[in-house]
Design an enzyme around this catalytic site. Structure first.
Site, PDB file in Angstrom:
ATOM      1  N   LYS A 130      55.131  96.037   8.491  1.00  0.00           N
ATOM      2  CA  LYS A 130      54.501  96.010   9.815  1.00  0.00           C
ATOM      3  C   LYS A 130      55.592  96.018  10.889  1.00  0.00           C
ATOM      4  CE  LYS A 130      51.023  93.290  12.375  1.00  0.00           C
ATOM      5  NZ  LYS A 130      50.170  92.078  12.325  1.00  0.00           N
ATOM      6  N   SER A 174      45.340  93.035  13.163  1.00  0.00           N
ATOM      7  CA  SER A 174      46.314  93.917  13.740  1.00  0.00           C
ATOM      8  C   SER A 174      47.217  94.635  12.736  1.00  0.00           C
ATOM      9  CB  SER A 174      47.191  93.113  14.707  1.00  0.00           C
ATOM     10  OG  SER A 174      47.920  92.113  14.012  1.00  0.00           O
ATOM     11  N   SER A 189      44.857  88.843  10.835  1.00  0.00           N
ATOM     12  CA  SER A 189      45.432  90.200  10.875  1.00  0.00           C
ATOM     13  C   SER A 189      45.939  90.768   9.567  1.00  0.00           C
ATOM     14  CB  SER A 189      46.562  90.245  11.890  1.00  0.00           C
ATOM     15  OG  SER A 189      46.006  90.358  13.180  1.00  0.00           O
TER      16      SER A 189
HETATM   17  N1  GLN Z   1      42.421  89.508  16.075  1.00  0.00           N
HETATM   18  C1  GLN Z   1      43.045  88.259  16.378  1.00  0.00           C
HETATM   19  C2  GLN Z   1      43.722  88.371  17.729  1.00  0.00           C
HETATM   20  O1  GLN Z   1      43.568  89.369  18.335  1.00  0.00           O
HETATM   21  C3  GLN Z   1      44.043  87.917  15.318  1.00  0.00           C
HETATM   22  C4  GLN Z   1      45.273  88.723  15.396  1.00  0.00           C
HETATM   23  C5  GLN Z   1      46.286  88.370  14.386  1.00  0.00           C
HETATM   24  O2  GLN Z   1      45.998  87.741  13.372  1.00  0.00           O
HETATM   25  N2  GLN Z   1      47.513  88.722  14.678  1.00  0.00           N
HETATM   26  O3  GLN Z   1      44.388  87.499  18.186  1.00  0.00           O
END
Ligand code: GLN
Length: 486
Positions: free
Chosen positions: A79, A154, A178
Site C-alpha cells: 500500500k 482504503s 481499511s
Molecule cells: N473508512 C474509514 C475511514 O475513512 C477507515 C479507514 C481506514 O481504516 N484507514 O476513516
C-alpha cells in the site's frame, strides 16, 4: 504452462524450494499479468519493475545457497502509505506526489530481509481516509469482480491486486476497517492484527492509536506466513508489544471442536443487505457443523456509539498528524507566496483533497478549547467502555463472528456525494480498532456475483485463534477458490 501469477505464497514457495521455478520467472509472470490487467483494474500507483527484477535475482541467488524462507522470492505489492527507500510514496495525495523516502518502514525492512520481491505500490484513499479508494487524488481503483463497483478502501488497491493476481500477496493498513472491508469486497483474506503486534514505523500516520499494518492474501495459510514475518517488537515504535512472535502456521488446524463463538446482534445492522445476512447465517452454521459452539444471542450494546466516536477520535488524531505537511519539511510546497501564512494556506489548499480537509476541520474542531471535553474527552471515555465490553465478551467466547460489511461492493460514484453513507460502510469494522483487538475477514459467500466477507474477532493477541477458525472454515468451503475473470 502453469499460470504462475495464480499461485499462493505456499504454492510458490514449494516450487521455488524444489527449484521447479525461479523467482525471476515468477516475477516476470507477475509483471506481465499485472501490466495486462491493471489497465482496467488500476490497483497500482507505482510499478517498480527494475527493482523487482533485481530483487528476484537476489532471491534466486539466496535460494541457490539454500537460504529460503516462505516469502523468499515471492512477489508482493505494498500500500502506498508505507515507506520504501528510494521509491515514491504518495499516500495517493498531491501533498506527497514527489516524496521519495530516505528509509524503509520496519515491515519493508523485514520483508527485504527474507528476500521477498516488491513489485510496486498500490492505490488507496488519500491518507487512508475512505472506504472505496475513490478518494485517491489520482484515479479510482475498480473491483475486479465487477469493474463498475468499488474495491472497498482504503487499501482497495492492495485487495483488488491480490484478487486479480497482480501480486501473490500485499500489505494494507487498517485504521477503521481499511484492510478487512476491501478484503471482504474483493473476496480475499485480510487481517488487522492486535494494536501493537506490527510496527508502524515508516507507515504514514493517519490516526496513530488506531492504525495497524496487516496482510492481504489469497488464503488463510498465506495470512499466517506474512504475519510471521511482519509481527514483533520494534524499538522504533514504542507501541509495539514486547511479546514473542509464535509460528502462526502452527494454528492452522481444521479442528475447531468446542470453540466458543458468539454472534453479536448489533453487527447485523438495519439496512443490511438481506442476502448478506443469509450468507453470514449459513457461514456461522458451517462453523457450528465443524464443532464450534455458537451463541446466537450475544449483545454488545455500546457498538452503536462506535461510528460516532471513531469520527471524533480518528479526525482528532489526523488533524494533529497532518499538521506536519506545512510545505517546509517535505512534500508539496507552494513557492509563489508573499508571506509565510499564504504559503502554508496555499500548500494545504492544493496538497489535500476534500475528504482530508473535512477530517482536519472535524478534528481541529473537536480538539479546540471549549469543545475538547464535550467531544474528545467524552469519546475517549466511550472508547474505554467499548474496550471493556469486548474484554467481558472474551471471558465467555473465544471469538465473535460478524459480517465484515453490511453490503457487498457498491457502485463507483454511489456514495461519493454523501460522506455519512460512506462512513456507514465501516460500521462492523470500526469498533475493532477502537478496542485494539485483532480481526480477520475471510471470503464467506457470493451475492450477485460479488464476494461476501465474514469477520472473526478475538481478544488482544489471539491471532492464532482467529487463524484457526478461519482456516477450518476455509478448508470446509469453496469460497477462497473463486476467482474473478481476468
Ligand atoms: N473508512 C474509514 C475511514 O475513512 C477507515 C479507514 C481506514 O481504516 N484507514 O476513516
Amino acid at each position: 504452462m502453469q499460470e504462475l501469477h495464480k499461485l499462493t505464497i505456499h504454492e510458490s514457495h514449494k516450487l521455488l524450494k524444489e527449484k521447479k521455478v525461479s523467482s525471476v520467472e515468477l516475477t516476470e509472470a507477475i509483471l506481465k499479468h499485472l501490466n495486462k490487467v491493471d489497465a482496467k483494474v488500476r490497483a497500482c500507483m507505482t510499478v517498480t519493475g527494475e527493482n523487482a527484477m533485481a530483487a528476484a535475482k537476489a532471491a534466486d541467488k539466496a535460494i541457490s545457497k539454500g537460504k529460503i524462507e516462505p516469502l523468499t522470492g515471492v512477489p508482493a505489492l505494498i500500500k502506498d502509505n508505507m515507506c520504501i527507500k528510494g521509491v515514491r510514496t504518495t499516500c495517493s495525495s498531491k501533498m506527497l506526489e514527489n516524496f521519495i523516502p530516505p528509509y524503509d518502514a520496519t515491515v519493508i525492512e523485514k520483508l527485504k530481509a527474507v528476500n521477498t520481491v516488491i513489485v510496486g505500490k498500490t492505490n488507496m484513499d488519500e491518507f487512508a481516509m475512505g472506504s472505496s479508494t475513490e478518494n485517491s487524488a489520482y484515479f479510482a481503483t475498480h473491483n475486479p469482480w465487477n469493474l463498475d463497483c468499488v474495491p472497498g478502501g482504503s487499501s482497495g488497491g492492495s485487495a483488488a491486486a491480490v484478487a486479480i493476481d497482480e501480486a501473490i500477496y500485499a500489505l494494507g493498513s487498517d485504521t477503521g476497517g481499511s484492510i478487512r472491508q476491501p478484503a471482504g469486497f474483493c473476496g480475499v483474506v485480510g487481517m488487522k492484527p492486535t494494536y501493537g503486534r506490527v510496527s508502524r514505523f515508516g507507515l504514514v500516520a493517519f490516526a496513530s492509536s488506531l492504525d495497524q499494518i496487516g496482510p492481504i492474501t489469497k488464503d488463510v495459510t498465506d495470512c499466517a506466513l506474512v504475519l510471521n514475518v511482519i509481527a514483533g517488537h520494534d524499538k522504533r515504535d514504542s507501541t509495539t508489544a514486547a511479546l514473542d512472535v509464535p509460528d502462526y502456521t502452527k494454528a492452522l488446524k481444521p479442528d475447531i471442536k468446542g470453540f466458543r463463538v458468539g454472534v453479536p446482534g448489533e453487527y447485523f445492522v438495519e439496512g443490511m443487505q438481506p442476502e448478506v445476512r443469509q450468507a453470514l447465517e449459513a457461514a456461522i452454521k458451517k462453523l457450528e457443523e465443524l464443532g464450534a459452539v455458537i451463541d446466537w444471542n450475544v449483545s454488545l450494546p455500546h457498538t452503536k456509539y462506535a461510528l460516532a466516536i471513531y469520527y471524533i477520535l480518528a479526525p482528532s488524531e489526523a488533524s494533529a498528524n497532518l499538521a506536519r505537511y506545512d510545505g517546509v519539511k517535505y512534500g508539496y510546497s507552494y513557492r509563489e507566496a508573499g508571506t509565510m501564512w499564504e504559503a502554508m494556506e496555499k500548500t494545504k489548499q492544493y496538497g489535500f483533497g476534500p475528504e482530508v480537509k473535512r477530517r482536519i476541520m472535524l478534528g481541529t474542531y473537536a480538539l479546540s478549547a471549549g469543545y475538547y471535553d464535550a467531544y474528545y474527552v467524552k469519546a475517549q471515555k466511550v472508547r474505554t467502555l467499548i474496550k471493556q465490553e469486548f474484554e467481558e465478551a472474551f471471558k465467555k467466547y473465544d471469538a465473535l463472528v460478524t459480517p465484515t460489511s453490511p453490503t457487498v461492493a457498491f457502485k463507483i460514484g454511489e456514495k461519493t456525494d454523501d460522506p455519512v453513507q460512506m462512513y456507514l460502510s465501516d460500521v462492523c469494522t470500526l469498533p475493532i480498532n477502537i478496542a485494539g483487538v485483532p480481526a480477520v475477514s475471510i471470503p464467506a459467500g457470493m451475492v450477485n456475483g460479488l464476494p461476501v466477507g465474514m469477520q472473526i474477532i478475538g481478544k488482544h493477541f489471539s491471532e492464532e485463534t482467529l487463524l484457526r477458525l478461519a482456516y477450518a472454515y476455509e478448508q470446509a468451503t469453496p469460497w477462497h477458490t473463486k476467482k474473478p475473470a481476468a
